[in-house]
Design a protein around this motif. Structure first.
Motif, PDB file in Angstrom:
ATOM      1  N   ARG A  55       0.835  -1.209   0.000  1.00 31.96           N
ATOM      2  CA  ARG A  55       0.000   0.000   0.000  1.00 31.96           C
ATOM      3  C   ARG A  55       0.866   1.254   0.000  1.00 31.96           C
ATOM      4  N   THR A  56       1.948   1.214   0.794  1.00 31.94           N
ATOM      5  CA  THR A  56       2.873   2.352   0.804  1.00 31.94           C
ATOM      6  C   THR A  56       3.470   2.566  -0.581  1.00 31.94           C
ATOM      7  N   SER A  57       3.889   1.467  -1.220  1.00 29.37           N
ATOM      8  CA  SER A  57       4.465   1.559  -2.560  1.00 29.37           C
ATOM      9  C   SER A  57       3.468   2.123  -3.559  1.00 29.37           C
ATOM     10  N   LEU A  58       2.200   1.697  -3.426  1.00 30.33           N
ATOM     11  CA  LEU A  58       1.175   2.203  -4.334  1.00 30.33           C
ATOM     12  C   LEU A  58       0.947   3.699  -4.141  1.00 30.33           C
ATOM     13  N   ILE A  59       0.958   4.136  -2.894  1.00 33.81           N
ATOM     14  CA  ILE A  59       0.787   5.566  -2.625  1.00 33.81           C
ATOM     15  C   ILE A  59       1.949   6.359  -3.211  1.00 33.81           C
ATOM     16  N   VAL A  60       3.171   5.852  -2.949  1.00 29.98           N
ATOM     17  CA  VAL A  60       4.354   6.525  -3.485  1.00 29.98           C
ATOM     18  C   VAL A  60       4.337   6.508  -5.004  1.00 29.98           C
ATOM     19  N   LEU A  61       3.995   5.345  -5.575  1.00 30.08           N
ATOM     20  CA  LEU A  61       3.954   5.237  -7.030  1.00 30.08           C
ATOM     21  C   LEU A  61       2.856   6.110  -7.616  1.00 30.08           C
ATOM     22  N   GLY A  62       1.718   6.191  -6.916  1.00 29.03           N
ATOM     23  CA  GLY A  62       0.630   7.027  -7.400  1.00 29.03           C
ATOM     24  C   GLY A  62       1.033   8.482  -7.541  1.00 29.03           C
ATOM     25  N   VAL A  67       4.482  12.043 -12.307  1.00 34.46           N
ATOM     26  CA  VAL A  67       5.578  13.008 -12.376  1.00 34.46           C
ATOM     27  C   VAL A  67       6.734  12.448 -13.204  1.00 34.46           C
ATOM     28  N   ALA A  68       7.122  11.187 -12.914  1.00 34.95           N
ATOM     29  CA  ALA A  68       8.247  10.574 -13.624  1.00 34.95           C
ATOM     30  C   ALA A  68       7.932  10.376 -15.106  1.00 34.95           C
ATOM     31  N   VAL A  69       6.727   9.888 -15.397  1.00 31.04           N
ATOM     32  CA  VAL A  69       6.343   9.667 -16.793  1.00 31.04           C
ATOM     33  C   VAL A  69       6.243  10.990 -17.540  1.00 31.04           C
ATOM     34  N   ALA A  70       5.671  11.991 -16.877  1.00 29.96           N
ATOM     35  CA  ALA A  70       5.569  13.311 -17.510  1.00 29.96           C
ATOM     36  C   ALA A  70       6.950  13.892 -17.798  1.00 29.96           C
ATOM     37  N   ALA A  71       7.885  13.697 -16.846  1.00 27.56           N
ATOM     38  CA  ALA A  71       9.248  14.187 -17.052  1.00 27.56           C
ATOM     39  C   ALA A  71       9.922  13.453 -18.206  1.00 27.56           C
ATOM     40  N   PHE A  72       9.709  12.129 -18.296  1.00 31.88           N
ATOM     41  CA  PHE A  72      10.295  11.342 -19.381  1.00 31.88           C
ATOM     42  C   PHE A  72       9.740  11.795 -20.728  1.00 31.88           C
ATOM     43  N   LEU A 169      12.316   3.731 -13.240  1.00 34.71           N
ATOM     44  CA  LEU A 169      11.224   3.969 -12.296  1.00 34.71           C
ATOM     45  C   LEU A 169      11.356   3.073 -11.067  1.00 34.71           C
ATOM     46  N   ALA A 170      11.804   1.830 -11.256  1.00 31.23           N
ATOM     47  CA  ALA A 170      11.993   0.923 -10.120  1.00 31.23           C
ATOM     48  C   ALA A 170      13.039   1.472  -9.160  1.00 31.23           C
ATOM     49  N   THR A 171      14.118   2.012  -9.700  1.00 31.03           N
ATOM     50  CA  THR A 171      15.171   2.586  -8.858  1.00 31.03           C
ATOM     51  C   THR A 171      14.652   3.772  -8.061  1.00 31.03           C
ATOM     52  N   LEU A 172      13.934   4.651  -8.733  1.00 33.38           N
ATOM     53  CA  LEU A 172      13.379   5.828  -8.059  1.00 33.38           C
ATOM     54  C   LEU A 172      12.390   5.416  -6.974  1.00 33.38           C
ATOM     55  N   LEU A 173      11.514   4.476  -7.296  1.00 35.33           N
ATOM     56  CA  LEU A 173      10.471   4.059  -6.361  1.00 35.33           C
ATOM     57  C   LEU A 173      11.056   3.395  -5.123  1.00 35.33           C
TER      58      LEU A 173
END
Length: 231
Positions: A55-62, A67-72, A169-173
């Motif tokens: 759940r924490t990962s989903l919140i962080v990923l959400g 942001v990451a995809v928009a930046a890419f 994205l995995a590294t950032l997350l």
């Protein structure tokens, strides 16, 4: 729903095997730590802890994902910018599907309340409805567990966007989640050395696998972040 499906995507079985092994080893190691040091008293506590981290990962990923995809996408030059924007729908759909899957059981269990003043007919319909919802949950459980496993391995099918996005994205997350758990004091009952090993071991191992994956994409398939961005 949770696995990449872009027809022209580079599929490397060695990379996938490394991702699966990394995920399994990480889950086994953390489970061992939780049980060995008494952080989790039984199997249910271990499961609760893992779902809490998910759940924490989903919140962080959400928060991180758009942001990451928009930046890419913004960093890419035309015509790739428009191409990646069209491809972003499937990864976003995978994330939304898993969030809904985890939220639905909580919403459904709220329907089980029967008021004292409810007449028999309304109660009977509610029982029928609950049986139908129970059958739905029997399907939803395996679907959610499979979705969680596939999402961990494929980083929410972001390879549909581009092959270099999942390792980035995995590294950032994983570093974001590690910092969150560090400040939250998730493993306070564990000796300092072991706590640091597990807090940093996950991010460092994921980063190492991600760097190896990016290198393999470059050397074996000629795919680079710079090439993806047309830089």
């Amino acid at each position: 729903m949770f696995t990449p499906s872009r027809p022209d995507r580079v599929h490397d079985p060695v990379v996938k095997k490394a991702q699966v092994v990394r995920t399994v080893v990480g889950l086994v190691a953390v489970t061992w730590m939780l049980v060995s040091y008494g952080v989790a008293s039984d199997a249910d506590a271990v499961v609760d802890d893992r779902f809490g981290q998910i759940r924490t990962s989903l919140i962080v990923l959400g928060v991180t994902f758009p942001v990451a995809v928009a930046a890419f996408i913004a960093a890419a030059r035309p015509p790739n910018r428009r191409l990646y924007l069209r491809r972003a729908g499937k990864p976003a759909g995978a994330l939304l599907a898993l969030v809904v899957t985890l939220a639905v059981p909580r919403l459904i269990t709220g329907l089980g309340y029967v008021d004292e003043n409810t007449n028999w007919t309304a109660s009977a319909w509610r029982v029928v409805l609950l049986f139908a919802l129970g059958a739905f949950l029997l399907w939803l459980g395996p679907f959610g567990l499979y979705g969680i496993a596939q999402s961990l391995v494929h980083v929410f099918r972001t390879a549909d966007l581009h092959e270099t996005v999942p390792p980035l994205l995995a590294t950032l997350l994983v570093w974001e989640v590690a910092l969150f758990e560090l400040f939250r004091g998730t493993y306070d009952g564990v000796p300092f050395g072991v706590r640091m090993a597990f807090t940093l071991g996950g991010p460092l191992s994921v980063t190492a696998v991600a760097m190896w994956e990016l290198r393999r994409l470059r050397t074996r398939h000629g795919i680079t972040v710079r090439g993806a961005l047309l830089r």
